[in-house]
Design a protein around this motif. Structure first.
Motif, PDB file in Angstrom:
ATOM      1  N   GLU A  51       0.809  -1.218   0.000  1.00  0.00           N
ATOM      2  CA  GLU A  51       0.000   0.000   0.000  1.00  0.00           C
ATOM      3  C   GLU A  51       0.848   1.277   0.000  1.00  0.00           C
ATOM      4  OE1 GLU A  51      -2.432  -3.301   1.770  1.00  0.00           O
ATOM      5  OE2 GLU A  51      -0.379  -2.551   2.000  1.00  0.00           O
ATOM      6  N   ILE A  52       2.129   1.162   0.331  1.00  0.00           N
ATOM      7  CA  ILE A  52       3.019   2.329   0.342  1.00  0.00           C
ATOM      8  C   ILE A  52       3.630   2.431  -1.050  1.00  0.00           C
ATOM      9  CG2 ILE A  52       4.930   3.463   1.484  1.00  0.00           C
ATOM     10  CD1 ILE A  52       2.491   2.896   3.268  1.00  0.00           C
ATOM     11  N   VAL A  53       3.079   3.336  -1.864  1.00  0.00           N
ATOM     12  CA  VAL A  53       3.428   3.396  -3.278  1.00  0.00           C
ATOM     13  C   VAL A  53       4.235   4.649  -3.587  1.00  0.00           C
ATOM     14  CG1 VAL A  53       1.366   2.087  -3.918  1.00  0.00           C
ATOM     15  CG2 VAL A  53       1.283   4.594  -3.914  1.00  0.00           C
ATOM     16  N   VAL A  54       4.893   4.628  -4.748  1.00  0.00           N
ATOM     17  CA  VAL A  54       5.518   5.856  -5.239  1.00  0.00           C
ATOM     18  C   VAL A  54       4.397   6.825  -5.625  1.00  0.00           C
ATOM     19  CG1 VAL A  54       7.544   4.614  -6.068  1.00  0.00           C
ATOM     20  CG2 VAL A  54       5.657   5.078  -7.639  1.00  0.00           C
ATOM     21  N   ASN A  55       4.733   8.083  -5.736  1.00  0.00           N
ATOM     22  CA  ASN A  55       3.696   9.090  -5.940  1.00  0.00           C
ATOM     23  C   ASN A  55       3.765   9.754  -7.302  1.00  0.00           C
ATOM     24  OD1 ASN A  55       2.331   9.267  -3.175  1.00  0.00           O
ATOM     25  ND2 ASN A  55       4.496   9.381  -2.658  1.00  0.00           N
ATOM     26  N   ALA A  56       4.425   9.104  -8.244  1.00  0.00           N
ATOM     27  CA  ALA A  56       4.521   9.642  -9.599  1.00  0.00           C
ATOM     28  C   ALA A  56       4.406   8.487 -10.590  1.00  0.00           C
ATOM     29  CB  ALA A  56       5.840  10.373  -9.801  1.00  0.00           C
ATOM     30  N   PRO A  57       3.909   8.754 -11.784  1.00  0.00           N
ATOM     31  CA  PRO A  57       3.828   7.708 -12.805  1.00  0.00           C
ATOM     32  C   PRO A  57       5.219   7.190 -13.163  1.00  0.00           C
ATOM     33  CG  PRO A  57       2.503   9.610 -13.425  1.00  0.00           C
ATOM     34  CD  PRO A  57       3.322  10.018 -12.240  1.00  0.00           C
ATOM     35  N   VAL A  91      -0.071   4.398 -13.289  1.00  0.00           N
ATOM     36  CA  VAL A  91       0.745   3.352 -12.685  1.00  0.00           C
ATOM     37  C   VAL A  91       1.505   3.912 -11.494  1.00  0.00           C
ATOM     38  CG1 VAL A  91       2.631   1.727 -13.073  1.00  0.00           C
ATOM     39  CG2 VAL A  91       0.951   2.143 -14.875  1.00  0.00           C
ATOM     40  N   PHE A  92       1.225   3.396 -10.316  1.00  0.00           N
ATOM     41  CA  PHE A  92       1.927   3.802  -9.107  1.00  0.00           C
ATOM     42  C   PHE A  92       2.364   2.544  -8.369  1.00  0.00           C
ATOM     43  CE2 PHE A  92      -0.960   7.283 -10.092  1.00  0.00           C
ATOM     44  CZ  PHE A  92      -0.082   8.353 -10.099  1.00  0.00           C
ATOM     45  N   PRO A  93       3.534   2.025  -8.674  1.00  0.00           N
ATOM     46  CA  PRO A  93       3.962   0.769  -8.059  1.00  0.00           C
ATOM     47  C   PRO A  93       4.312   0.946  -6.593  1.00  0.00           C
ATOM     48  CG  PRO A  93       5.738   1.735  -9.341  1.00  0.00           C
ATOM     49  CD  PRO A  93       4.527   2.568  -9.603  1.00  0.00           C
ATOM     50  N   PRO A  94       4.272  -0.133  -5.817  1.00  0.00           N
ATOM     51  CA  PRO A  94       4.738  -0.070  -4.433  1.00  0.00           C
ATOM     52  C   PRO A  94       6.192   0.409  -4.379  1.00  0.00           C
ATOM     53  CG  PRO A  94       3.556  -2.118  -4.828  1.00  0.00           C
ATOM     54  CD  PRO A  94       3.737  -1.470  -6.163  1.00  0.00           C
ATOM     55  N   ARG A  95       6.524   1.100  -3.310  1.00  0.00           N
ATOM     56  CA  ARG A  95       7.883   1.624  -3.185  1.00  0.00           C
ATOM     57  C   ARG A  95       8.918   0.502  -3.218  1.00  0.00           C
ATOM     58  NH1 ARG A  95       9.066   6.828  -1.336  1.00  0.00           N
ATOM     59  NH2 ARG A  95       7.250   8.169  -1.020  1.00  0.00           N
ATOM     60  N   HIS A  96       8.620  -0.631  -2.585  1.00  0.00           N
ATOM     61  CA  HIS A  96       9.622  -1.698  -2.543  1.00  0.00           C
ATOM     62  C   HIS A  96       9.818  -2.319  -3.929  1.00  0.00           C
ATOM     63  CE1 HIS A  96       6.974  -5.289  -2.784  1.00  0.00           C
ATOM     64  NE2 HIS A  96       6.091  -4.539  -2.155  1.00  0.00           N
ATOM     65  N   VAL A  97       8.775  -2.299  -4.772  1.00  0.00           N
ATOM     66  CA  VAL A  97       8.931  -2.789  -6.146  1.00  0.00           C
ATOM     67  C   VAL A  97       9.835  -1.844  -6.919  1.00  0.00           C
ATOM     68  CG1 VAL A  97       7.737  -3.253  -8.319  1.00  0.00           C
ATOM     69  CG2 VAL A  97       6.749  -4.039  -6.157  1.00  0.00           C
ATOM     70  N   TYR A  98       9.629  -0.536  -6.737  1.00  0.00           N
ATOM     71  CA  TYR A  98      10.524   0.422  -7.387  1.00  0.00           C
ATOM     72  C   TYR A  98      11.954   0.257  -6.874  1.00  0.00           C
ATOM     73  CZ  TYR A  98      12.515   4.659  -9.269  1.00  0.00           C
ATOM     74  OH  TYR A  98      13.330   5.533  -9.941  1.00  0.00           O
ATOM     75  N   GLY A  99      12.108  -0.118  -5.618  1.00  0.00           N
ATOM     76  CA  GLY A  99      13.449  -0.392  -5.087  1.00  0.00           C
ATOM     77  C   GLY A  99      14.140  -1.511  -5.838  1.00  0.00           C
ATOM     78  N   ARG A 100      13.375  -2.535  -6.232  1.00  0.00           N
ATOM     79  CA  ARG A 100      13.969  -3.615  -7.042  1.00  0.00           C
ATOM     80  C   ARG A 100      14.370  -3.103  -8.415  1.00  0.00           C
ATOM     81  NH1 ARG A 100      11.207  -7.735  -8.675  1.00  0.00           N
ATOM     82  NH2 ARG A 100       9.115  -7.278  -7.892  1.00  0.00           N
ATOM     83  N   TYR A 101      13.576  -2.174  -8.967  1.00  0.00           N
ATOM     84  CA  TYR A 101      13.963  -1.558 -10.241  1.00  0.00           C
ATOM     85  C   TYR A 101      15.312  -0.860 -10.105  1.00  0.00           C
ATOM     86  CZ  TYR A 101      14.089   2.161 -13.774  1.00  0.00           C
ATOM     87  OH  TYR A 101      14.488   3.035 -14.761  1.00  0.00           O
TER      88      TYR A 101
END
Length: 507
Positions: A51-57, A91-101
């Motif tokens: 539920e803790i997502v990034v805040n930009a597309p 598209v607003f992925p979870p922060r931890h998913v963006y961390g894997r990116y």
């Protein structure tokens, strides 16, 4: 060339990607000094709740400025992670998913650089000093050893522990809500919770509590009650008046010094040209419109956005020119900005997804979420806290600090870098900026000594440049500034190079 990166978080990740583009297959020895157990994620993108997502597309979160689809394509391969939200179709992925990116992109890039002949070393130590050494630099580590290099780039992260009411040590005080899964995990479900702050971090704290099915009252508190703005649909339209070229021309000409009123007038003209009415501009700038009322209005206004959105155009104009006009303002104008515009700036430049805003509105409508302004004091009692705000007194079982100091009150030293910054000042190769961080050359990020001379071998990116640059938050800005720093190093230019296209900064 030997380059030492002090810090291995997100800012350092952006700089590594920029260095890879700038240097290519040239002979480079890259040394990363970072004491933690993981690189690149920083504190914002570690494992946490979905539920803790990034805040930009995703298009704004790319690490490759000339490939806006880089992050989006990666997300599309993650088995549905970051699927379009059903309410906003963004598209607003979870922060931890963006961390894997971040991790996977850096791993792939570094593998390619090593194959091209780069030498990459990770020293799991803490940097405690830095100084010029002839025309090169020397970085001292906490084990007594040193790293000698051609250039040292300081990417030491943001400060932590902002505690305006001196609550540290109280068992029911949470100094930072990240990662939410662990930081908030012990909050009793029925507890009354006070969240200090109304920006994106405070919003994440509320979402984190909601994700763990919190039942108690949640109150967001700040001086003005201005929440992060609601992100609007991306639309066409580009700045015509307040552009980098126009501001630079204004600064180069034989004119009186640039003042804040002139910048504000240009931004207003930009908004009017993009279709705004005076009433719309006044509504967005009014501090009388706050809390849930402002949230509800912005959600409704979002539905009326057509081909050109004046608010996006004006925000884009300000973001892409702030690095030019902010250093040129007299200190009195900067103080005026902090008092009149700082909170509004943070609201518009760091907006929340519309789906998040809808969630907050639903929580407020149910009576669980409340927003108060004119926060005066938070006092610990025996088993609770007494909060004074908006001519009233309330009690809270738990207090979460989700605010940062206003720019003018920022501490000069980020977390874990006290010894490092003290050594820079003691060695006479840096000086504190009155608005926070250290003084740097705006174009290149090179540290300025007490006499104002740039240090060729010592540079900074991110929080340490916050006084000079004012606005340094978010992936797009870090990528943008990284491009300028990498270009200056690769070309050997004493004045730097123009950053990559500002399109990446479009809100």
């Amino acid at each position: 060339m030997r380059i030492c990166l002090v810090g291995g978080g997100t800012a350092a990740a952006c700089l590594v990607m920029a260095l890879a583009r700038a240097f290519g297959s040239r002979d480079v020895d890259l040394v990363i000094v970072e004491p933690s157990d993981r690189l690149w994620r920083g504190s914002a993108y570690r494992m946490d709740r979905d539920e803790i997502v990034v805040n930009a597309p995703a298009a704004m979160m790319t690490l490759v400025p000339d490939d806006p689809g880089h992050a989006q394509r990666w997300l599309a391969r993650q088995n549905g992670s970051g699927a379009p939200n059903s309410w906003t179709q963004e598209v607003f992925p979870p922060r931890h998913v963006y961390g894997r990116y971040l991790e996977e992109s850096l791993a792939q890039t570094l593998d390619g650089l090593k194959a091209a002949g780069w030498r990459v070393t990770w020293l799991r130590r803490r940097a405690v000093s830095a100084a010029p050494s002839g025309d090169k630099a020397m970085v001292g580590l906490d084990d007594g050893s040193s790293v000698h290099c051609d250039h040292a780039a300081l990417c030491v992260g943001n400060p932590s522990g902002y505690d305006p009411y001196r609550l540290t040590g109280h068992p029911s005080y949470i100094p930072r809500p990240y990662p939410a899964a662990s930081a908030l995990g012990n909050v009793p479900p029925s507890a009354s919770v006070a969240v200090i702050g109304c920006g994106l971090t405070a919003v994440d704290a509320v979402l984190g509590l909601r994700a763990q099915r919190h039942q108690g009252r949640i109150t967001m508190l700040s001086r003005d009650g201005i929440l992060a703005a609601v992100r609007r649909p991306q639309q066409a339209g580009r700045p015509l008046v307040l552009t980098p070229q126009a501001v630079r021309k204004r600064l180069e000409g034989p004119f009186p010094p640039l003042r804040l009123a002139e910048v504000a007038a240009m931004a207003r003209e930009e908004a009017l040209l993009a279709g705004a009415t005076p009433g719309q501009i006044a509504a967005e700038l009014s501090l009388a419109d706050w809390g849930v009322k402002r949230l509800r209005r912005q959600l409704a206004d979002r539905e009326d956005v057509r081909d050109v959105d004046w608010l996006q155009v004006a925000t884009w104009a300000l973001i892409t020119t702030v690095h030019d006009w902010w250093p040129a303002l007299p200190s009195s104008d900067r103080r005026e900005f902090f008092l009149r515009y700082h909170r509004l700036w943070a609201s518009f430049t760091s907006p929340m997804p519309a789906a998040t805003a809808q969630t907050l509105l639903e929580m407020a409508s149910s009576g669980q979420l409340h927003i108060l302004r004119e926060l005066e004091d938070v006092t610990p009692a025996k088993q609770e806290f007494v909060v004074r705000a908006h001519d009233r007194t309330m009690k809270a079982d738990v207090v979460i600090c989700a605010a940062t100091a206003a720019s003018a009150g920022r501490p000069a030293t980020p977390a874990g870098a006290q010894d490092l910054t003290a050594s820079l000042i003691r060695n006479g190769c840096a000086r504190q900026h009155p608005d926070g961080g250290l003084c740097v050359e705006p174009e290149t990020g090179r540290l300025l000594d007490p006499g104002g001379s740039p240090q060729h071998s010592l540079l900074a990116l991110g929080y340490l440049t916050s006084g000079t640059h004012y606005y340094i938050s978010g992936i797009p800005m870090l990528v943008w500034r990284s491009e300028a720093i990498a270009a200056a190093l690769a070309t050997g230019s004493p004045t730097g190079a123009a950053p990559a296209s500002s399109d990446l900064l479009a809100p």
